[in-house]
Design a protein around this motif. Structure first.
Motif, PDB file in Angstrom:
ATOM      1  N   SER A  42      53.403  54.672  26.435  1.00  0.00           N
ATOM      2  CA  SER A  42      52.106  54.558  27.113  1.00  0.00           C
ATOM      3  C   SER A  42      52.244  53.949  28.505  1.00  0.00           C
ATOM      4  O   SER A  42      51.525  53.009  28.856  1.00  0.00           O
ATOM      5  CB  SER A  42      51.130  53.733  26.258  1.00  0.00           C
ATOM      6  N   ARG A  43      53.166  54.482  29.283  1.00  0.00           N
ATOM      7  CA  ARG A  43      53.270  54.029  30.675  1.00  0.00           C
ATOM      8  C   ARG A  43      52.082  54.569  31.457  1.00  0.00           C
ATOM      9  O   ARG A  43      51.876  55.777  31.519  1.00  0.00           O
ATOM     10  CB  ARG A  43      54.589  54.516  31.283  1.00  0.00           C
ATOM     11  N   GLN A  44      51.311  53.652  32.040  1.00  0.00           N
ATOM     12  CA  GLN A  44      50.070  54.027  32.697  1.00  0.00           C
ATOM     13  C   GLN A  44      49.929  53.309  34.031  1.00  0.00           C
ATOM     14  O   GLN A  44      50.330  52.139  34.149  1.00  0.00           O
ATOM     15  CB  GLN A  44      48.867  53.662  31.811  1.00  0.00           C
ATOM     16  N   PRO A  45      49.351  53.990  35.039  1.00  0.00           N
ATOM     17  CA  PRO A  45      49.088  53.291  36.300  1.00  0.00           C
ATOM     18  C   PRO A  45      48.055  52.188  36.102  1.00  0.00           C
ATOM     19  O   PRO A  45      47.218  52.245  35.190  1.00  0.00           O
ATOM     20  CB  PRO A  45      48.551  54.404  37.208  1.00  0.00           C
ATOM     21  N   GLN A  46      48.121  51.192  36.963  1.00  0.00           N
ATOM     22  CA  GLN A  46      47.186  50.085  36.865  1.00  0.00           C
ATOM     23  C   GLN A  46      45.964  50.330  37.751  1.00  0.00           C
ATOM     24  O   GLN A  46      45.991  51.111  38.704  1.00  0.00           O
ATOM     25  CB  GLN A  46      47.878  48.784  37.267  1.00  0.00           C
ATOM     26  N   THR A  47      44.900  49.631  37.421  1.00  0.00           N
ATOM     27  CA  THR A  47      43.691  49.643  38.242  1.00  0.00           C
ATOM     28  C   THR A  47      43.302  48.210  38.540  1.00  0.00           C
ATOM     29  O   THR A  47      43.654  47.280  37.799  1.00  0.00           O
ATOM     30  CB  THR A  47      42.514  50.339  37.534  1.00  0.00           C
ATOM     31  N   LEU A  48      42.579  48.010  39.626  1.00  0.00           N
ATOM     32  CA  LEU A  48      41.973  46.716  39.927  1.00  0.00           C
ATOM     33  C   LEU A  48      40.491  46.839  39.610  1.00  0.00           C
ATOM     34  O   LEU A  48      39.787  47.677  40.188  1.00  0.00           O
ATOM     35  CB  LEU A  48      42.168  46.333  41.387  1.00  0.00           C
ATOM     36  N   THR A  49      40.021  46.008  38.685  1.00  0.00           N
ATOM     37  CA  THR A  49      38.614  46.047  38.287  1.00  0.00           C
ATOM     38  C   THR A  49      37.878  44.895  38.957  1.00  0.00           C
ATOM     39  O   THR A  49      38.296  43.734  38.841  1.00  0.00           O
ATOM     40  CB  THR A  49      38.483  45.959  36.762  1.00  0.00           C
ATOM     41  N   VAL A  50      36.800  45.220  39.663  1.00  0.00           N
ATOM     42  CA  VAL A  50      36.033  44.204  40.394  1.00  0.00           C
ATOM     43  C   VAL A  50      34.547  44.409  40.133  1.00  0.00           C
ATOM     44  O   VAL A  50      34.110  45.457  39.632  1.00  0.00           O
ATOM     45  CB  VAL A  50      36.300  44.278  41.923  1.00  0.00           C
TER      46      VAL A  50
ATOM     47  N   LEU B 220      39.887  40.048  26.601  1.00  0.00           N
ATOM     48  CA  LEU B 220      39.492  41.054  27.581  1.00  0.00           C
ATOM     49  C   LEU B 220      38.000  40.945  27.882  1.00  0.00           C
ATOM     50  O   LEU B 220      37.576  41.097  29.040  1.00  0.00           O
ATOM     51  CB  LEU B 220      39.832  42.450  27.059  1.00  0.00           C
ATOM     52  N   GLN B 221      37.193  40.707  26.865  1.00  0.00           N
ATOM     53  CA  GLN B 221      35.755  40.590  27.084  1.00  0.00           C
ATOM     54  C   GLN B 221      35.420  39.413  27.990  1.00  0.00           C
ATOM     55  O   GLN B 221      34.516  39.501  28.824  1.00  0.00           O
ATOM     56  CB  GLN B 221      35.022  40.475  25.747  1.00  0.00           C
ATOM     57  N   GLU B 222      36.136  38.305  27.849  1.00  0.00           N
ATOM     58  CA  GLU B 222      35.946  37.185  28.774  1.00  0.00           C
ATOM     59  C   GLU B 222      36.292  37.627  30.191  1.00  0.00           C
ATOM     60  O   GLU B 222      35.590  37.285  31.156  1.00  0.00           O
ATOM     61  CB  GLU B 222      36.824  36.002  28.378  1.00  0.00           C
ATOM     62  N   GLY B 223      37.370  38.393  30.329  1.00  0.00           N
ATOM     63  CA  GLY B 223      37.770  38.873  31.644  1.00  0.00           C
ATOM     64  C   GLY B 223      36.719  39.768  32.265  1.00  0.00           C
ATOM     65  O   GLY B 223      36.382  39.627  33.446  1.00  0.00           O
ATOM     66  N   LEU B 224      36.155  40.688  31.477  1.00  0.00           N
ATOM     67  CA  LEU B 224      35.124  41.580  31.992  1.00  0.00           C
ATOM     68  C   LEU B 224      33.879  40.802  32.412  1.00  0.00           C
ATOM     69  O   LEU B 224      33.224  41.141  33.410  1.00  0.00           O
ATOM     70  CB  LEU B 224      34.765  42.633  30.942  1.00  0.00           C
ATOM     71  N   SER B 225      33.560  39.742  31.673  1.00  0.00           N
ATOM     72  CA  SER B 225      32.406  38.908  32.031  1.00  0.00           C
ATOM     73  C   SER B 225      32.653  38.179  33.347  1.00  0.00           C
ATOM     74  O   SER B 225      31.751  38.075  34.191  1.00  0.00           O
ATOM     75  CB  SER B 225      32.111  37.896  30.917  1.00  0.00           C
ATOM     76  N   MET B 226      33.871  37.668  33.538  1.00  0.00           N
ATOM     77  CA  MET B 226      34.198  37.000  34.794  1.00  0.00           C
ATOM     78  C   MET B 226      34.170  37.976  35.968  1.00  0.00           C
ATOM     79  O   MET B 226      33.739  37.640  37.068  1.00  0.00           O
ATOM     80  CB  MET B 226      35.585  36.345  34.688  1.00  0.00           C
ATOM     81  N   ILE B 227      34.632  39.206  35.711  1.00  0.00           N
ATOM     82  CA  ILE B 227      34.590  40.230  36.760  1.00  0.00           C
ATOM     83  C   ILE B 227      33.142  40.527  37.141  1.00  0.00           C
ATOM     84  O   ILE B 227      32.779  40.560  38.330  1.00  0.00           O
ATOM     85  CB  ILE B 227      35.290  41.523  36.284  1.00  0.00           C
ATOM     86  N   ALA B 228      32.304  40.750  36.120  1.00  0.00           N
ATOM     87  CA  ALA B 228      30.905  41.069  36.387  1.00  0.00           C
ATOM     88  C   ALA B 228      30.202  39.943  37.140  1.00  0.00           C
ATOM     89  O   ALA B 228      29.300  40.188  37.946  1.00  0.00           O
ATOM     90  CB  ALA B 228      30.180  41.368  35.071  1.00  0.00           C
ATOM     91  N   ALA B 229      30.618  38.698  36.889  1.00  0.00           N
ATOM     92  CA  ALA B 229      30.037  37.549  37.586  1.00  0.00           C
ATOM     93  C   ALA B 229      30.626  37.368  38.981  1.00  0.00           C
ATOM     94  O   ALA B 229      30.318  36.392  39.667  1.00  0.00           O
ATOM     95  CB  ALA B 229      30.247  36.283  36.763  1.00  0.00           C
ATOM     96  N   ASN B 230      31.506  38.289  39.391  1.00  0.00           N
ATOM     97  CA  ASN B 230      32.143  38.269  40.718  1.00  0.00           C
ATOM     98  C   ASN B 230      33.013  37.027  40.921  1.00  0.00           C
ATOM     99  O   ASN B 230      33.094  36.487  42.021  1.00  0.00           O
ATOM    100  CB  ASN B 230      31.100  38.363  41.834  1.00  0.00           C
ATOM    101  N   ARG B 231      33.701  36.614  39.826  1.00  0.00           N
ATOM    102  CA  ARG B 231      34.623  35.484  39.920  1.00  0.00           C
ATOM    103  C   ARG B 231      36.019  35.924  40.327  1.00  0.00           C
ATOM    104  O   ARG B 231      36.896  35.088  40.526  1.00  0.00           O
ATOM    105  CB  ARG B 231      34.683  34.753  38.571  1.00  0.00           C
ATOM    106  N   GLY B 232      36.260  37.218  40.437  1.00  0.00           N
ATOM    107  CA  GLY B 232      37.567  37.716  40.829  1.00  0.00           C
ATOM    108  C   GLY B 232      37.798  39.100  40.269  1.00  0.00           C
ATOM    109  O   GLY B 232      36.968  39.651  39.539  1.00  0.00           O
ATOM    110  N   GLY B 233      38.952  39.686  40.631  1.00  0.00           N
ATOM    111  CA  GLY B 233      39.342  40.978  40.095  1.00  0.00           C
ATOM    112  C   GLY B 233      40.363  40.804  38.980  1.00  0.00           C
ATOM    113  O   GLY B 233      40.941  39.728  38.800  1.00  0.00           O
ATOM    114  N   MET B 234      40.588  41.873  38.231  1.00  0.00           N
ATOM    115  CA  MET B 234      41.547  41.807  37.120  1.00  0.00           C
ATOM    116  C   MET B 234      42.292  43.119  37.042  1.00  0.00           C
ATOM    117  O   MET B 234      41.705  44.196  37.202  1.00  0.00           O
ATOM    118  CB  MET B 234      40.817  41.532  35.801  1.00  0.00           C
ATOM    119  N   LEU B 235      43.592  43.031  36.816  1.00  0.00           N
ATOM    120  CA  LEU B 235      44.418  44.231  36.671  1.00  0.00           C
ATOM    121  C   LEU B 235      44.317  44.752  35.239  1.00  0.00           C
ATOM    122  O   LEU B 235      44.559  44.006  34.281  1.00  0.00           O
ATOM    123  CB  LEU B 235      45.870  43.922  37.016  1.00  0.00           C
TER     124      LEU B 235
END
Length: 285
Positions: free
Chosen positions: A156-164, A221-236
């Motif tokens: 499962s080699r996959q390219p990364q994305t930056l989620t913001v 991951l859900q904590e990460g998505l919540s932090m992203i939605a709150a504009n606390r940073g991006g996540m790979l």
């Protein structure tokens, strides 16, 4: 040793004898034989109470993981004698993607006598469940550099994305580069995952050496998505995970200049069973 560990739990010769289907005198004999072999007293016994000596407490703490590993070796050998049947417990991080689900389906079709139990692992703790014997094998994000664990097939080699967040300055872009990470806080994974693994998921520097501002640490991951939605940073995130987690308040941007994200199948060293070999063979290379 089994008798001593049960006695260390019960601190009562009668209950120990009942659990092991032995007489109390036999429990006493086994304890004396062990103490003679050790060369020191492990248990103090009076008419009112049974307790471990300091040497006994230290021995019990050291013996438990070694005895648990021995039990797993015996069980894996029993499984080898029976062939591919029984149960295979698989842990996975994040989302059980198509690669994993197809492998599970192929395995079940070829070996109907072996049931698969799939368990989600915490994002911030990829290895502990395997070490505790709660799963037989695990699918985890790379890298893996653990002396007591074996890294099997990588897939499962996959390219990364930056989620913001949709409020982030990058939200209007169509792509970003690894060097652009110097312009945004990067959400990382908290412990107990080892430092090298956490660094791979959220690097501290761009490829050219420019510092990347650290963002919040998350456990799931859900904590990460919540932090992203709150504009606390991006996540790979790897592309399949990003595609699976579409939300109106976040944006997934392809990122160039970073290595692909990959998954690997791991298991405890010295405990490769027919189940593991058969399942590993179903995974795509």
């Amino acid at each position: 040793m089994e008798c001593f560990l049960v006695l260390a739990d019960e601190l009562h010769f009668g209950r120990t004898a009942e659990r092991l289907y032995l007489s109390q005198s036999r429990v006493s004999q086994l304890l004396r034989a062990l103490e003679q072999r050790i060369g020191g007293q492990l248990v103090e016994r009076t008419s009112r109470r049974v307790s471990l000596t300091p040497l006994g407490r230290e021995f019990a703490a050291s013996l438990r993981p070694a005895y648990a590993a021995l039990e797993r070796v015996v069980e894996s050998t029993r499984q080898a004698a029976r062939g591919v049947e029984g149960q295979l417990r698989i842990g996975f991080q994040g989302t059980a993607n198509d690669h994993i689900l197809k492998a599970v389906a192929a395995f079940q079709e070829e070996y109907p006598g072996c049931a698969i139990d799939v368990t989600e692992l915490p994002l911030n703790d990829p290895f502990s469940a395997l070490r505790r014997g709660e799963v037989d094998t695990a699918v985890v994000l790379l890298p893996v550099a653990e002396d007591d664990l074996v890294l099997g097939p990588i897939f499962s080699r996959q390219p990364q994305t930056l989620t913001v967040s949709t409020r982030h300055p990058f939200a209007g872009r169509t792509t970003v580069t690894a060097e652009d990470l110097a312009g945004t806080a990067l959400i990382s994974v908290a412990g107990p995952a080892p430092g090298y693994w956490r660094q791979a998921q959220a690097p501290a520097h761009t490829p050219s050496g420019t510092r990347i501002p650290p963002g919040p640490e998350v456990r799931t991951l859900q904590e990460g998505l919540s932090m992203i939605a709150a504009n606390r940073g991006g996540m790979l995130l790897c592309r399949p995970t990003a595609e699976y987690n579409q939300r109106a308040d976040i944006v997934h941007l392809p990122i160039s200049g970073l290595p692909d994200s990959s998954l690997g199948l791991i298991w405890r060293r010295g405990e490769e069973t027919p189940h593991l070999k058969a399942f590993a063979a179903t995974l795509p290379s």
